[in-house]
Design an enzyme around this catalytic site. Structure first.
Site, PDB file in Angstrom:
ATOM      1  N   ASN A  76      12.112 -35.203  38.164  1.00 40.01           N
ATOM      2  CA  ASN A  76      12.937 -34.223  38.860  1.00 40.01           C
ATOM      3  C   ASN A  76      12.327 -32.828  38.844  1.00 40.01           C
ATOM      4  O   ASN A  76      12.542 -32.047  39.767  1.00 40.01           O
ATOM      5  CB  ASN A  76      14.353 -34.197  38.256  1.00 40.01           C
ATOM      6  CG  ASN A  76      14.348 -34.046  36.749  1.00 40.01           C
ATOM      7  OD1 ASN A  76      13.517 -34.632  36.063  1.00 40.01           O
ATOM      8  ND2 ASN A  76      15.280 -33.277  36.213  1.00 40.01           N
ATOM      9  N   THR A 104      40.036 -47.316  38.714  1.00 37.73           N
ATOM     10  CA  THR A 104      40.221 -47.465  40.160  1.00 37.73           C
ATOM     11  C   THR A 104      39.018 -46.896  40.897  1.00 37.73           C
ATOM     12  O   THR A 104      38.567 -45.781  40.614  1.00 37.73           O
ATOM     13  CB  THR A 104      41.493 -46.737  40.617  1.00 37.73           C
ATOM     14  OG1 THR A 104      42.616 -47.281  39.906  1.00 37.73           O
ATOM     15  CG2 THR A 104      41.715 -46.891  42.109  1.00 37.73           C
ATOM     16  N   ALA A 148      24.208 -41.099  38.455  1.00 35.63           N
ATOM     17  CA  ALA A 148      23.082 -41.630  37.688  1.00 35.63           C
ATOM     18  C   ALA A 148      23.268 -41.444  36.185  1.00 35.63           C
ATOM     19  O   ALA A 148      22.810 -42.269  35.396  1.00 35.63           O
ATOM     20  CB  ALA A 148      21.781 -40.970  38.141  1.00 35.63           C
ATOM     21  N   GLN A 163      15.499 -39.399  41.995  1.00 33.29           N
ATOM     22  CA  GLN A 163      14.692 -38.553  42.873  1.00 33.29           C
ATOM     23  C   GLN A 163      13.793 -39.351  43.804  1.00 33.29           C
ATOM     24  O   GLN A 163      12.958 -38.768  44.502  1.00 33.29           O
ATOM     25  CB  GLN A 163      13.829 -37.608  42.018  1.00 33.29           C
ATOM     26  CG  GLN A 163      14.608 -36.667  41.127  1.00 33.29           C
ATOM     27  CD  GLN A 163      15.381 -35.604  41.889  1.00 33.29           C
ATOM     28  OE1 GLN A 163      15.149 -35.377  43.075  1.00 33.29           O
ATOM     29  NE2 GLN A 163      16.311 -34.944  41.211  1.00 33.29           N
ATOM     30  N   CYS A 209      20.604 -29.922  35.213  1.00 32.48           N
ATOM     31  CA  CYS A 209      21.376 -30.363  34.048  1.00 32.48           C
ATOM     32  C   CYS A 209      20.811 -29.839  32.737  1.00 32.48           C
ATOM     33  O   CYS A 209      21.367 -30.078  31.672  1.00 32.48           O
ATOM     34  CB  CYS A 209      21.437 -31.887  34.009  1.00 32.48           C
ATOM     35  SG  CYS A 209      22.290 -32.583  35.439  1.00 32.48           S
ATOM     36  N   SER A 255      22.039 -41.420  42.361  1.00 33.59           N
ATOM     37  CA  SER A 255      23.195 -40.569  42.642  1.00 33.59           C
ATOM     38  C   SER A 255      23.224 -40.219  44.120  1.00 33.59           C
ATOM     39  O   SER A 255      22.196 -39.818  44.688  1.00 33.59           O
ATOM     40  CB  SER A 255      23.134 -39.269  41.825  1.00 33.59           C
ATOM     41  OG  SER A 255      23.495 -39.479  40.489  1.00 33.59           O
ATOM     42  N   ALA A 256      24.407 -40.299  44.722  1.00 37.71           N
ATOM     43  CA  ALA A 256      24.541 -40.034  46.153  1.00 37.71           C
ATOM     44  C   ALA A 256      24.170 -38.601  46.518  1.00 37.71           C
ATOM     45  O   ALA A 256      23.602 -38.355  47.586  1.00 37.71           O
ATOM     46  CB  ALA A 256      25.975 -40.326  46.599  1.00 37.71           C
ATOM     47  N   HIS A 257      24.503 -37.665  45.645  1.00 32.03           N
ATOM     48  CA  HIS A 257      24.335 -36.257  46.032  1.00 32.03           C
ATOM     49  C   HIS A 257      22.879 -35.821  46.095  1.00 32.03           C
ATOM     50  O   HIS A 257      22.585 -34.712  46.541  1.00 32.03           O
ATOM     51  CB  HIS A 257      25.141 -35.343  45.106  1.00 32.03           C
ATOM     52  CG  HIS A 257      24.575 -35.152  43.737  1.00 32.03           C
ATOM     53  ND1 HIS A 257      23.903 -34.014  43.361  1.00 32.03           N
ATOM     54  CD2 HIS A 257      24.590 -35.953  42.646  1.00 32.03           C
ATOM     55  CE1 HIS A 257      23.543 -34.107  42.090  1.00 32.03           C
ATOM     56  NE2 HIS A 257      23.945 -35.279  41.635  1.00 32.03           N
TER      57      HIS A 257
END
Length: 420
Positions: A181, A276, A94, A209, A361, A232-234
């Site tokens: 968040n 890539t 994100a 979130q 963060c 974000s995937a996590h």
């Protein structure tokens, strides 16, 4: 202190060192990151070992990787409620998605400003994630007019406040988080997007979130009318280091394709993002997206309420931030009078409970939480602890956490002269 030490300490001033592991550990910091679901890992593993081709290559190895990428993107379209005309761009997370939108719109708006002489206006809130807040501060140094909107006592930005702040002749972008968040409080995104659109602005939301915490229908980008959304995937049981950017067909797509790319290089992803592709990560975010289910939410919400009720019942002089009906299902942010939030986090960790004071963060910052100040006042700014659940949280985890919090607060209060 070396750069490496500063990196691993997350800005706290001291290198991070692992604590001794308690016999039982409870993880309640799922707004910082989540456990990768074993089903996601199982889908990723072949692309780390057997099917390792470059998705841009023309041979069969490349074709396998390209097919995996396409399947992942299809799953993301379904998760975010995108239309076939829209674009879903794979990114590293994100933070990259946020930077891509904000800097891309600034690039196009600046070119227009050079012709009109009108300084472009951007609007956001004062409680955004650092990847939004600090990006806008960077744009201010480059000449942008950035308005940081306050949240009200309910912890949201209202459409009326947004509308009053917009300069219709200069506005370029509004960026507001879907669900905060720190607090878990949900902004009225559809109403805010409509307000921005009516005033001639593009609308971006950091939706990190939202997924896995709100009902799927409530987090549909198309239905909400947003132009851009970052994720974000996590945050929903996928791997770290991969995310996505939703781009609505029309003005949003036209703007991003005209902007200078955030990363210069090859022609991957139609030239929108060089480098890539991280195929295992793409497979991971796709698999995680396919597992997001509304069926998990009632159980998570019930556990969150059990946690909050237990804390409020057993710990005196504490209070919850945000009404439950305006929060995502998994988040409880509580202020504890007379106890520093950071000290409480370390104490809880001694009992094996992982929690936080807010955004991971921003964990090295001593700045008061604007979200907590807005809802509870300046006195409570440094007394908050955030506990966030996931589909893997159990009733036993909740009971352990309540007991640990009660014992931790009692011990810390015994060291202070502040009366509570």
């Amino acid at each position: 202190m070396s750069l490496v030490d500063r990196y691993v300490s997350c800005g706290t001033g001291a290198p991070a060192r692992p604590a001794a592991r308690p016999a039982r550990r409870v993880y309640l910091d799922n707004n910082a990151t989540t456990r990768v679901d074993p089903r996601v890992v199982a889908e990723m593993v072949p692309y780390l070992s057997e099917m390792y081709g470059n998705p841009s290559s023309l041979h069969s190895f490349g074709a396998e990787a390209n097919a995996a990428e396409r399947r992942a993107v299809e799953r993301l379209y379904n998760l975010v409620g995108a239309d076939d005309r829209d674009t879903v761009l794979l990114t590293s997370g994100a933070s990259e998605s946020n930077n891509t939108v904000v800097k891309g719109v600034f690039d196009v708006a600046s070119a227009r400003a050079r012709k009109t002489g009108k300084r472009p206006q951007f609007l956001t809130s004062n409680v955004e994630h650092p990847s939004i807040r600090n990006t806008f501060r960077h744009l201010e140094r480059l000449g942008a007019d950035v308005v940081f909107l306050p949240v009200n006592s309910d912890g949201i930005v209202t459409p009326s406040v947004l509308e009053k702040a917009i300069d219709r002749d200069r506005v370029a972008l509004v960026s507001l988080m879907w669900a905060y968040n720190e607090t878990g409080i949900v902004n009225p995104i559809a109403d805010l997007a409509r307000t921005a659109y009516a005033c001639g602005a593009l609308f971006h939301t950091d939706a990190t979130q939202a997924y896995g915490r709100l009902p799927r229908a409530s987090a549909s980008c198309r239905a909400a009318g947003v132009d851009f959304a970052s994720l974000s995937a996590h945050k929903f049981h996928g791997p770290k280091g991969v995310g996505a950017l939703y781009i609505r067909a029309g003005d949003a797509t036209h703007t991003i394709t005209r902007a200078a790319p955030l990363l210069h290089g090859g022609e991957q992803l139609a030239g929108l993002r060089a480098g890539t592709l991280n195929v295992p990560g793409a497979v991971g975010i796709g698999a995680a997206a396919s597992l997001v289910s509304d069926d998990d939410l009632p159980r998570i919400r019930a556990l969150r309420d059990r946690l909050e009720d237990g804390i409020l019942r057993r710990v005196r002089a504490c209070s919850a931030i945000g009404s439950r009906d305006v929060r995502v299902a998994n988040t409880a942010l509580t202020t504890v009078d007379g106890v520093e939030g950071e000290a409480l986090i370390y104490e809880l960790d001694r009992f094996g409970v992982a929690a936080s004071t807010g955004s991971a963060c921003a964990s090295g910052s001593l700045e008061a939480s604007a979200a907590v100040v807005a809802v509870k006042g300046a006195k409570s700014a440094h007394t908050a602890v955030r506990l966030s659940l996931s589909r893997f949280t159990t009733p036993e985890d909740i009971d352990t956490a309540v007991d640990a919090l009660e014992r931790s607060v009692s011990r810390l209060r015994s060291f202070t002269t502040v009366l509570v």
